[in-house]
Design a protein around this motif. Sequence first.
Motif, PDB file in Angstrom:
ATOM      1  N   LEU A 232       0.243  -1.170  -0.425  1.00 32.42           N
ATOM      2  CA  LEU A 232       0.163  -0.632   0.204  1.00 32.42           C
ATOM      3  C   LEU A 232       1.206   0.980  -0.141  1.00 32.42           C
ATOM      4  N   SER A 233       0.823   2.480  -1.026  1.00 29.07           N
ATOM      5  CA  SER A 233       1.351   3.743  -1.430  1.00 29.07           C
ATOM      6  C   SER A 233       0.555   4.673  -1.144  1.00 29.07           C
ATOM      7  N   LEU A 234       1.274   5.499  -0.861  1.00 26.15           N
ATOM      8  CA  LEU A 234       1.067   7.064  -0.608  1.00 26.15           C
ATOM      9  C   LEU A 234       1.663   8.009  -1.479  1.00 26.15           C
ATOM     10  N   GLY A 235       1.868   8.414  -2.639  1.00 30.43           N
ATOM     11  CA  GLY A 235       2.712  10.048  -2.944  1.00 30.43           C
ATOM     12  C   GLY A 235       1.773  10.920  -3.054  1.00 30.43           C
ATOM     13  N   TYR A 236       3.409  11.656  -3.047  1.00 28.14           N
ATOM     14  CA  TYR A 236       2.771  13.291  -2.938  1.00 28.14           C
ATOM     15  C   TYR A 236       3.463  13.487  -4.523  1.00 28.14           C
ATOM     16  N   VAL A 237       2.896  14.577  -5.387  1.00 29.78           N
ATOM     17  CA  VAL A 237       4.028  15.332  -6.720  1.00 29.78           C
ATOM     18  C   VAL A 237       3.869  16.518  -6.626  1.00 29.78           C
ATOM     19  N   TYR A 238       5.051  16.490  -7.035  1.00 31.76           N
ATOM     20  CA  TYR A 238       5.675  18.380  -6.106  1.00 31.76           C
ATOM     21  C   TYR A 238       5.840  18.757  -7.762  1.00 31.76           C
ATOM     22  N   PHE A 239       4.946  19.988  -8.321  1.00 29.28           N
ATOM     23  CA  PHE A 239       6.269  20.415  -9.392  1.00 29.28           C
ATOM     24  C   PHE A 239       6.437  21.540  -9.789  1.00 29.28           C
ATOM     25  N   ILE A 240       7.277  21.080 -10.627  1.00 32.50           N
ATOM     26  CA  ILE A 240       8.606  21.708 -10.005  1.00 32.50           C
ATOM     27  C   ILE A 240       8.734  22.620 -11.394  1.00 32.50           C
ATOM     28  N   GLY A 241       8.272  24.158 -10.784  1.00 34.72           N
ATOM     29  CA  GLY A 241       8.249  25.455 -11.899  1.00 34.72           C
ATOM     30  C   GLY A 241       7.258  25.066 -12.367  1.00 34.72           C
ATOM     31  N   THR A 242       7.460  25.850 -14.084  1.00 32.93           N
ATOM     32  CA  THR A 242       5.982  25.746 -14.456  1.00 32.93           C
ATOM     33  C   THR A 242       6.391  24.969 -16.180  1.00 32.93           C
ATOM     34  N   GLY A 244       7.075  21.714 -15.839  1.00 33.42           N
ATOM     35  CA  GLY A 244       5.976  20.470 -16.017  1.00 33.42           C
ATOM     36  C   GLY A 244       7.133  19.406 -15.294  1.00 33.42           C
ATOM     37  N   ASP A 245       8.508  19.962 -14.979  1.00 31.82           N
ATOM     38  CA  ASP A 245       9.377  18.944 -13.828  1.00 31.82           C
ATOM     39  C   ASP A 245       8.658  18.729 -13.080  1.00 31.82           C
ATOM     40  N   LYS A 246       8.501  16.729 -12.254  1.00 34.22           N
ATOM     41  CA  LYS A 246       7.760  16.305 -11.113  1.00 34.22           C
ATOM     42  C   LYS A 246       8.511  15.812 -10.358  1.00 34.22           C
ATOM     43  N   LEU A 247       8.359  16.348  -9.057  1.00 33.97           N
ATOM     44  CA  LEU A 247       9.648  15.032  -8.340  1.00 33.97           C
ATOM     45  C   LEU A 247       8.288  14.754  -6.853  1.00 33.97           C
ATOM     46  N   THR A 248       8.419  12.931  -7.317  1.00 31.25           N
ATOM     47  CA  THR A 248       7.482  12.528  -6.491  1.00 31.25           C
ATOM     48  C   THR A 248       7.705  11.486  -5.275  1.00 31.25           C
ATOM     49  N   GLY A 249       7.435  11.932  -4.293  1.00 32.19           N
ATOM     50  CA  GLY A 249       7.659  11.415  -2.829  1.00 32.19           C
ATOM     51  C   GLY A 249       6.799  10.392  -2.506  1.00 32.19           C
ATOM     52  N   THR A 250       7.015   9.309  -2.086  1.00 31.85           N
ATOM     53  CA  THR A 250       6.023   8.099  -2.058  1.00 31.85           C
ATOM     54  C   THR A 250       6.554   6.769  -0.040  1.00 31.85           C
ATOM     55  N   GLY A 251       5.493   7.105   0.320  1.00 35.18           N
ATOM     56  CA  GLY A 251       5.701   6.453   1.760  1.00 35.18           C
ATOM     57  C   GLY A 251       5.095   5.558   1.016  1.00 35.18           C
ATOM     58  N   SER A 252       5.396   3.863   1.390  1.00 32.27           N
ATOM     59  CA  SER A 252       4.262   2.622   1.395  1.00 32.27           C
ATOM     60  C   SER A 252       4.397   1.447   2.609  1.00 32.27           C
ATOM     61  N   TYR A 253       3.907   0.763   3.178  1.00 32.64           N
ATOM     62  CA  TYR A 253       3.507  -0.068   3.739  1.00 32.64           C
ATOM     63  C   TYR A 253       3.536  -1.630   2.966  1.00 32.64           C
ATOM     64  N   SER A 254       4.525  -2.658   3.159  1.00 33.92           N
ATOM     65  CA  SER A 254       4.556  -4.117   2.253  1.00 33.92           C
ATOM     66  C   SER A 254       4.573  -5.089   3.140  1.00 33.92           C
ATOM     67  N   VAL A 278       8.799  -1.109   5.474  1.00 33.00           N
ATOM     68  CA  VAL A 278       7.964   0.115   5.456  1.00 33.00           C
ATOM     69  C   VAL A 278       9.177   0.789   3.929  1.00 33.00           C
ATOM     70  N   GLY A 279       8.250   1.939   3.587  1.00 36.19           N
ATOM     71  CA  GLY A 279       9.463   2.188   2.219  1.00 36.19           C
ATOM     72  C   GLY A 279       9.521   3.516   1.749  1.00 36.19           C
ATOM     73  N   ALA A 280      10.071   4.575   1.158  1.00 36.45           N
ATOM     74  CA  ALA A 280      10.121   5.532   0.660  1.00 36.45           C
ATOM     75  C   ALA A 280      10.571   5.503  -0.465  1.00 36.45           C
ATOM     76  N   SER A 281      10.604   6.326  -1.171  1.00 38.27           N
ATOM     77  CA  SER A 281      10.724   6.479  -3.095  1.00 38.27           C
ATOM     78  C   SER A 281      11.005   8.162  -3.101  1.00 38.27           C
ATOM     79  N   LEU A 282      11.520   8.434  -4.412  1.00 40.26           N
ATOM     80  CA  LEU A 282      11.504   9.663  -4.543  1.00 40.26           C
ATOM     81  C   LEU A 282      12.076   9.720  -6.082  1.00 40.26           C
ATOM     82  N   ALA A 283      11.310  10.183  -6.863  1.00 42.63           N
ATOM     83  CA  ALA A 283      11.327  10.168  -7.963  1.00 42.63           C
ATOM     84  C   ALA A 283      11.479  11.479  -9.149  1.00 42.63           C
ATOM     85  N   TYR A 284      12.172  11.807  -9.698  1.00 45.12           N
ATOM     86  CA  TYR A 284      12.448  12.606 -10.729  1.00 45.12           C
ATOM     87  C   TYR A 284      11.835  12.897 -11.742  1.00 45.12           C
ATOM     88  N   ALA A 285      11.279  13.348 -12.700  1.00 44.89           N
ATOM     89  CA  ALA A 285      10.593  12.752 -13.525  1.00 44.89           C
ATOM     90  C   ALA A 285      10.893  14.424 -14.644  1.00 44.89           C
TER      91      ALA A 285
END
Lengths: 325, 185
Positions: A232-242, A244-254, A278-285
């Motif tokens: 089960l995971s919950l993520g939050y997307v943070y849009f960088i500038g205008t 469209g780059d985005k940074l997504t942080g996610t917390g999870s339980y497995s 438990v887990g955490a991740s950070l993704a940049y697109a």
Amino acid sequence: MHVFRSMIMAALFMGAALFSPLAAWAGSCCGGGGGTALILPSFYNGMIDVSFDFEKYRGFWNQDGKVTPDPPGSDLRQYRLNVGYAHRFAKRWQTSIMVPYVWNDNVYSGFSSQTHGIGDTTINLWYEAIDDKSAWKIRDLADMIPSVTIGAALLMPTGISPYDNVTSSFDITGRGFYRLDGNMLITKTVNPWSASLSLGYGAYLERSVNREYGRYVEPYQKKLGDRTSASLSLGYVYFIGTGGDKLTGTGSYSYLREADTTYDGTRDPNSGFRKEAVGASLAYASTDHDWSTRISWSHAVRQDGWGDNFPITDIYTLGVSYGFR
Amino acid sequence: MGSVKNSLLVLLLVLIAGCGDMMDDLAPSSSDMRPSVQCGVTGPGICQNAPDFTLIDTLGNTVMLSSVVSTTGLRGSVLYFTMWCPVCDMHMSHMRANVMLAFPDVRFFAVDYVSGSVADARSAEISAGYDGSGITVLADTQQTVLGLYQATMGTTVVIDANGVVRMNEDYKDGAKLSAVLSALP
């Protein structure tokens, strides 16, 4: 009959692991490396993914779920380089393959071992059953419908197993069994938030064994226990500038559980295991989203009751992927 | 870009196909491939004379196998090779709870082949919860006995009162061990 029942269960419980912490179940006490799943985002026809895992062992849970330290002076690690490719072959259908290469690095107070080899390969087939109706705004009940992706996976024993021509348990990079998984991934995004539930049920196929650690033995049939997993995971997307780059942080339980092994049809009641993490991740697109990078951490809580009969590990992952439109 | 994808696919296939004796797992054999063993000579195989050794246990006692097996009233000895891992703990717990009590006239040893000293082996024994378990832990600091018995993690060896090897294989669920011990003269 048991195998048939397992297959039915696998078909019913289909589950997924889009870079989820379920990917973090590859290691075992003495090697054993496995691949994971790779799922294409919409509008992409292909994707290459390369990731590197570092898994550090910190003792294990015994059969009673009690934390037990590794021997004094020991330092047990496993590194994995995972190379994957996903391909869309129809509008809602995609397939992928993931191959790990495993390095075992074990140091004890009186002995050290460094071995490496290819791990077990995973081949996936996915069907995008339901699309997420609205990722931006909930206007009515229909907008709450999540995306649902179902699939099947085949784990192939391409790694070095105890049943190969090896001399030591330290050489092992795979489990030596085929496994068929049914997977399901449910995801709902309401920007900037997203949540996902991943379920999986896997059945190993029974195999003959006539050799253990390089020495031929009286042949017998062995089957590892069925595997149930959930994340089960919950993520939050943070849009960088205008741009469209985005940074997504996610917390999870497995959660992972593997049932008991059978030898010639007789169940060994002590052989199953369980692990929670438990887990955490950070993704940049990037703006065009063709490239993405990620770091993640899967943490097994080193407390009694968070697992049974399984190593306690931390897994750190660095990954990069490139999508083809 | 298509050529890049194809090249990577080919690379993956080559990577997979080029690896060792992978077919042993992809297409497992059920044939009995055990080589014939010459009985009556010294070796780790069934019906061979158990290689003798001398190790120090974690309490500082010298243990010589030939002396142990010739102990009056002892029907046999069990050597279990441990690296104190979850699988080893599973086996040893099972052996302790389900096998040892049924065979009070059998001596049980755990051969620690990963600790570099008797003191380290003693620490491992205590932290793993086997202090006072009835299993005598031997410190095989040079992995000599490991080599003599061609053992690895989980290897279980049964030696009868005549010093003959009666079993030498992975512990699995302990059923074979119980059967072999029951059949000891």
